[in-house]
Design an enzyme around this catalytic site. Sequence first.
Site, PDB file in Angstrom:
ATOM      1  N   GLU A  68      18.346  28.306  -2.358  1.00  0.00           N
ATOM      2  CA  GLU A  68      19.378  28.385  -1.324  1.00  0.00           C
ATOM      3  C   GLU A  68      20.789  28.471  -1.894  1.00  0.00           C
ATOM      4  O   GLU A  68      21.699  28.965  -1.236  1.00  0.00           O
ATOM      5  CB  GLU A  68      19.272  27.164  -0.394  1.00  0.00           C
ATOM      6  N   LYS A 116      29.215  25.411  -5.241  1.00  0.00           N
ATOM      7  CA  LYS A 116      28.019  25.212  -4.411  1.00  0.00           C
ATOM      8  C   LYS A 116      28.109  23.817  -3.815  1.00  0.00           C
ATOM      9  O   LYS A 116      28.206  22.827  -4.546  1.00  0.00           O
ATOM     10  CB  LYS A 116      26.748  25.351  -5.263  1.00  0.00           C
ATOM     11  N   LYS A 150      10.519  20.650  -1.344  1.00  0.00           N
ATOM     12  CA  LYS A 150      10.381  20.123  -2.704  1.00  0.00           C
ATOM     13  C   LYS A 150       9.399  18.961  -2.703  1.00  0.00           C
ATOM     14  O   LYS A 150       9.222  18.296  -1.676  1.00  0.00           O
ATOM     15  CB  LYS A 150      11.741  19.595  -3.188  1.00  0.00           C
ATOM     16  N   ASP A 202      19.511  18.937  -0.743  1.00  0.00           N
ATOM     17  CA  ASP A 202      18.593  20.067  -0.887  1.00  0.00           C
ATOM     18  C   ASP A 202      17.147  19.573  -0.834  1.00  0.00           C
ATOM     19  O   ASP A 202      16.602  19.111  -1.834  1.00  0.00           O
ATOM     20  CB  ASP A 202      18.870  20.779  -2.217  1.00  0.00           C
ATOM     21  N   ASP A 244      14.005  27.366  -1.075  1.00  0.00           N
ATOM     22  CA  ASP A 244      14.571  26.428  -2.037  1.00  0.00           C
ATOM     23  C   ASP A 244      15.547  27.122  -3.000  1.00  0.00           C
ATOM     24  O   ASP A 244      16.259  26.465  -3.745  1.00  0.00           O
ATOM     25  CB  ASP A 244      13.434  25.745  -2.816  1.00  0.00           C
ATOM     26  N   ARG A 280      22.096  30.310  -4.240  1.00  0.00           N
ATOM     27  CA  ARG A 280      22.586  31.696  -4.363  1.00  0.00           C
ATOM     28  C   ARG A 280      22.885  32.285  -2.990  1.00  0.00           C
ATOM     29  O   ARG A 280      23.730  33.162  -2.860  1.00  0.00           O
ATOM     30  CB  ARG A 280      21.571  32.526  -5.151  1.00  0.00           C
TER      31      ARG A 280
HETATM   32  N1  BES Z   1      19.333  22.609  -6.474  1.00  0.00           N
HETATM   33  C1  BES Z   1      18.213  23.263  -7.045  1.00  0.00           C
HETATM   34  C2  BES Z   1      18.294  23.369  -8.567  1.00  0.00           C
HETATM   35  C3  BES Z   1      18.114  22.082  -9.313  1.00  0.00           C
HETATM   36  C4  BES Z   1      16.854  21.592  -9.573  1.00  0.00           C
HETATM   37  C5  BES Z   1      19.216  21.405  -9.768  1.00  0.00           C
HETATM   38  C6  BES Z   1      16.704  20.409 -10.268  1.00  0.00           C
HETATM   39  C7  BES Z   1      19.061  20.230 -10.469  1.00  0.00           C
HETATM   40  C8  BES Z   1      17.808  19.731 -10.711  1.00  0.00           C
HETATM   41  C9  BES Z   1      18.091  24.681  -6.505  1.00  0.00           C
HETATM   42  O1  BES Z   1      18.494  24.843  -5.194  1.00  0.00           O
HETATM   43  C10 BES Z   1      16.650  25.028  -6.546  1.00  0.00           C
HETATM   44  O2  BES Z   1      15.891  24.411  -5.866  1.00  0.00           O
HETATM   45  N2  BES Z   1      16.303  25.999  -7.381  1.00  0.00           N
HETATM   46  C11 BES Z   1      14.962  26.415  -7.533  1.00  0.00           C
HETATM   47  C12 BES Z   1      14.953  27.921  -7.584  1.00  0.00           C
HETATM   48  C13 BES Z   1      13.581  28.513  -7.496  1.00  0.00           C
HETATM   49  C14 BES Z   1      13.003  28.286  -6.119  1.00  0.00           C
HETATM   50  C15 BES Z   1      13.687  29.992  -7.780  1.00  0.00           C
HETATM   51  C16 BES Z   1      14.414  25.818  -8.816  1.00  0.00           C
HETATM   52  O3  BES Z   1      15.165  25.678  -9.775  1.00  0.00           O
HETATM   53  O4  BES Z   1      13.254  25.440  -8.837  1.00  0.00           O
HETATM   54 ZN    ZN Z   2      19.892  23.539  -4.547  1.00  0.00          ZN
HETATM   55 MN    MN Z   3      16.972  24.446  -3.820  1.00  0.00          MN
END
Ligand code: BES
Ligand code: ZN
Ligand code: MN
Length: 497
Positions: A352, A268, A280, A273, A350, A354
Site C-alpha cells: 500500500e 509515507k 499480515k 498497516d 499490503d 507505493r
Molecule cells: N510497511 C510494509 C513494509 C515493512 C515490513 C516495513 C516490515 C517494516 C517492516 C509494507 O507496506 C509492506 O507490507 N510491504 C510488503 C510488500 C509486498 C506485499 C510486495 C512486504 O514488504 O512484504
Molecule cells: Zn506499509
Molecule cells: Mn503493507
Amino acid sequence: MNFTLSSKAIASQKADCIVVAVPENGDWPASTLAVDAALGGLLRQLNESGDITGKNGSCLLVPVAGQPWPRVLAVGTGADKERTPTNFRKALIAAVGQFKDGAAGHVMIALADTPTTGDEQAQSEAARLNLIGRTLEDQLYTFNAYKSGKPPVRKLRKVTVAASGASKPLKSAFELGLATGRGMNFTRDLGNTPPNVCHPSWLAEQAEQLAQEHELIKTEILDEKQMKKLGMNTLLAVAAGSTQPARLIIMEYRGGNAKDKPHVLVGKGITFDTGGISLKPGEGMDEMKYDMGGSASVFGAMQVLAETKPKINVVGVIAAAENMPDGGAARPGDIVTSMSGQTVEILNTDAEGRLVLCDALTYVKRFDPAVVIDLATLTGACIIALGNHATGLLSNDDDLANELLASGERACDRAWRLPLWDEYQSQLDSNFADMQNIGGRPAGTITAACFLSRFTKEYRWAHLDIAGTAWHSGKAKGSSGRPVPLLIDYLMSHASK
Ligand code: BES
Ligand code: ZN
Ligand code: MN
C-alpha cells in the site's frame, strides 16, 4: 536540560564529572593532557596498567580528589585510522550512557578536540560539535507519555561542551546538532504514539501545531473530498477499508528566496498497516504503527528547519492513511486510476505504501521542485537486503544519490544505493492495467522503487527505504529518529550562506 558551549580552559572549571578522550594510539588531545597534568599523570598510569585501553567506546569512570571535578570519565576513541564519524558517535553514545543516569548533575565534555577522519567537512571541529549536540539530545530521549507512574527523575541537569573558541561556526554547528537531536526526538514521539491515537487526522493536527509554533512554516491539509477531486484514487483506495479518513498534509518552510526552487520531501504516512484484505500475520503486527516513519521524519526535519532558519525552501508532503480490512476495503484484483492517469492493478493490498506515495509524487509536480526525496518504510525486503544499519537508496539521478550517500556518512545515518535498472521494470507488467502493484519475490525493494519511478520522471528524485532503519525491534523497541540527520545534513549543504 541545559546544554552550553564553553571555550574556557577546562581543567580549572567546576563540574561533577569531566569527560575526556583517550585514543588507542598517537597523541593525546590537549584537553586530555591538561586533565592528566592536573592529576599528576594518573590517566597515563591507568593507560599503562591497561585499565584505560583507548578502545573505541570503552569507558572508565575514575573518582578523583582535590580537583574542581570529583570524577573523570575516560572514553576510548580508538586508533587513528578508525576515527570515522560513525565511530566517534559510538564513543559518544558510550560516554553518555555512563553519565546519563549517574550521580553527576553537571557534566563537562571535552571530546571535540579528538581528530576525526572522512571528507574535509567531516574532519572539522564543527562537525564533531554537531555530533556531540545531536548525540546528547537523542541519547537522553525518553518516552513516558503513556505510563501512569511518575517517570524517574534524572540528577543530570547541565552539560557543558568544551570547544576551542566561541566563533559563530562552532556555535551554530553545536546548535544545529542540538536541533537535529530534538528533531529526531519529535520524529520518535510521533512514531511511538500508539495507532489508536496517531491517525491521519491526528498527524494533520501535528502539522497545524507546528505551523502555529513557527512563523516560517505554513500548512495546508487536503481531505478525502479534495483528493477525490484531484484524482488521487490509489491513495484513497488504501484508506477505503478504514473508518479513519485519509489526509494529504502539506508543510512549507520558506526560508530562502521566493525564486529558489524548493526541495520537496514526501513521507509515507500509513498510521497502521494491517496489510488490508491481504492481511499480515499477527505476530509483531503492533510494529506496523511505525509505518508512518517516513512522514515522522518529514515532521522532524521541518522542526529542525523552523528552529535553525536556514536560507532554503523546503516543502514536506505527507500521504496519510490507515490500511485496514473491511467491507469497503480495496480487493486484490481491483484496478484504480492514479492521479497521473496511469492505471494500477492492486494484486496485494499490503503493498500500500507505493499506492499512497505515487499520488503524492504526482501532486508535488506543482511545486516545480529542485529535487524530490521520498521517505518510506516501504519493503520488508529492504531489511533482508541491508538489515538495520543502512537505509536503502534508489534514485534517477547520480549526483543526488552521491550527495545523499555522503550526507549519510557524515551524519552517521548511512544509506546504501541499490540499482534502478530498466531490466527490473517488467516485473510490474500487468495483464489488465498499466502496471501491477507488486513485482514478485526477487528484488522487492528495487521493484517497489521501480513502481515509484513511473511517477517521478519529470524531476530529480531519490527514494529512501527506511523499513530497517526507522525503528528498533526487540528490547529497545521504539522509533529511531532516522533519517532526520541525513536529511538535515543534505538540506543544510544546499542552504545559501
Ligand atoms: N510497511 C510494509 C513494509 C515493512 C515490513 C516495513 C516490515 C517494516 C517492516 C509494507 O507496506 C509492506 O507490507 N510491504 C510488503 C510488500 C509486498 C506485499 C510486495 C512486504 O514488504 O512484504
Ligand atoms: Zn506499509
Ligand atoms: Mn503493507
